[in-house]
Design an enzyme around this catalytic site. Structure first.
Site, short mmCIF file in Angstrom:
data_model
loop_
_atom_site.label_atom_id
_atom_site.label_comp_id
_atom_site.label_asym_id
_atom_site.label_seq_id
_atom_site.Cartn_x
_atom_site.Cartn_y
_atom_site.Cartn_z
N LYS A 149 0.85 -1.20 0.00
CA LYS A 149 0.00 0.00 0.00
C LYS A 149 0.88 1.24 0.00
CE LYS A 149 0.86 1.19 4.54
NZ LYS A 149 1.68 2.37 4.93
N ASP A 179 -2.44 -1.54 10.27
CA ASP A 179 -2.55 -1.48 8.81
C ASP A 179 -3.14 -2.74 8.17
OD1 ASP A 179 -1.46 1.01 8.57
OD2 ASP A 179 0.53 0.33 7.95
O1 C5P Z 1 -0.22 -1.14 14.83
P1 C5P Z 1 1.23 -1.32 14.53
O2 C5P Z 1 1.78 -2.57 15.17
O3 C5P Z 1 1.56 -1.22 13.09
O4 C5P Z 1 1.98 -0.11 15.21
C1 C5P Z 1 3.35 -0.07 15.48
C2 C5P Z 1 3.63 1.07 16.44
O5 C5P Z 1 3.39 2.32 15.78
C3 C5P Z 1 2.71 1.08 17.65
O6 C5P Z 1 3.27 0.33 18.70
C4 C5P Z 1 2.67 2.56 18.00
O7 C5P Z 1 3.81 2.92 18.74
C5 C5P Z 1 2.78 3.25 16.66
N1 C5P Z 1 1.46 3.64 16.12
C6 C5P Z 1 0.81 4.73 16.65
N2 C5P Z 1 -0.43 5.10 16.16
C7 C5P Z 1 -0.98 4.42 15.12
C8 C5P Z 1 -0.30 3.32 14.54
C9 C5P Z 1 0.92 2.96 15.07
O8 C5P Z 1 1.28 5.38 17.59
N3 C5P Z 1 -2.16 4.82 14.65
#
Ligand code: C5P
Length: 285
Positions: free
Chosen positions: A11, A137
């Site tokens: 993406k 995501d």
């Molecule tokens: O959800 P994902 O595992 O991809 O997120 C990785 C890190 O990115 C999370 O632990 C968080 O610190 C940060 N994040 C965030 N806000 C989001 C998505 C991700 O702060 N909307």
């Protein structure tokens, strides 16, 4: 069925607005996802050792619980008491930790692939529930749509009925950037916040590439540049080479350039393949 092969596309984020920090530590986002033609290939097959094992030749892809694909398969196997062993073979074309959602897309492909493979009969909303527990995501990739509006952590998806097909050149420096590190460095400035999604969307719908180029934006850019200030040169070089517009995707370091046609994208790539090793011509899927 002996084996099941699934394509897991990458993406891009054409806009990424960060609206604020939430009590759970995540950030509230508003983003437009675009599904693109760069894709990994995942093959599911049975094994006799009653285990879930991942195979992937890419040196940076974890083969155990650190892989989102493993999490996806384990969650379903546990919830549905599946004892059968499973081999998951990943052919990796999407750069890792690059802002392109490769790991998330792999997990979504495995969720929907195993839903068929194990005949679980889960509906889209149930799969989305699993996706949200794996990562912010993942959910987008479960929707059969070229473009999606993402809100919440990015996991609440509204498919967008947009017919425009875009061409891009994507340049991914060989540096892994972890999403968490970028969000940690983000300084929130909530005053005068523009709604960049609603600025860009009409241009995307109309296929007005000039205005679309001017409306690409990513609130994570200052945080990405605080980790790697030199990446600003990459954006500049792409613009100097004739890209219509440029922007980081997700938490970087991939930079997407908007091209006016496939031919334009190929000519941009030709100027970059000698300096960068990961340069892709991609289109909306
Ligand atoms: O959800 P994902 O595992 O991809 O997120 C990785 C890190 O990115 C999370 O632990 C968080 O610190 C940060 N994040 C965030 N806000 C989001 C998505 C991700 O702060 N909307």
């Amino acid at each position: 069925m002996d084996r099941l092969t699934i394509l897991a596309p990458a993406k891009l984020n054409l806009v990424l607005d960060v609206l604020g920090k939430r009590p759970d530590g995540f950030h509230e986002l508003r983003t437009i996802f675009e599904r693109i033609s760069l894709a990994d290939r995942i093959t599911l097959s049975r094994n006799k050792n009653h285990k879930i094992s991942i195979r992937c030749a890419h040196p940076h892809v974890p083969l155990g619980p650190g892989n989102l694909v493993y999490k996806a398969a384990m969650m379903l196997a546990q919830d549905f008491s599946i004892e059968e062993g499973l081999d998951i073979n990943i052919i990796k074309n999407i750069p890792v930790a690059a802002g392109l959602g490769g790991g998330s897309s792999n997990a979504a492909a495995v969720l929907s692939g195993l839903n068929r493979w194990w005949r679980l009969r889960l509906g889209l909303q149930e799969l989305v529930g699993y996706a949200s527990r794996i990562g912010s995501d993942v959910a987008f990739f479960l929707y059969n749509t070229s473009y999606g509006l993402g809100t919440g952590r990015g996991e609440l998806i509204k498919p967008l009925d947009v017919k425009t097909k875009l061409w891009h050149v994507l340049v991914t420096p060989r540096v892994k950037i972890y999403t968490k590190d970028v969000f940690t460095r983000l300084k929130l400035n909530l005053t005068n916040k523009k709604d960049n999604v609603n600025i860009l969307l009409p241009f995307l719908r109309k296929g007005d590439l000039t205005r679309l180029a001017g409306a690409l934006s990513n609130d994570l850019e200052p945080a990405i540049l605080s980790l790697r200030p030199d990446f600003i040169c990459l954006k500049k070089k792409l613009l100097d080479a004739g890209a219509t517009g440029v922007c980081f995707s997700g938490s970087g370091p991939s930079v997407l350039a908007l091209a006016t046609s496939q031919k334009h994208a190929l000519s941009l790539r030709a100027q970059f393949d000698r300096r960068y090793t990961q340069v892709f011509v991609v289109s909306t899927l």
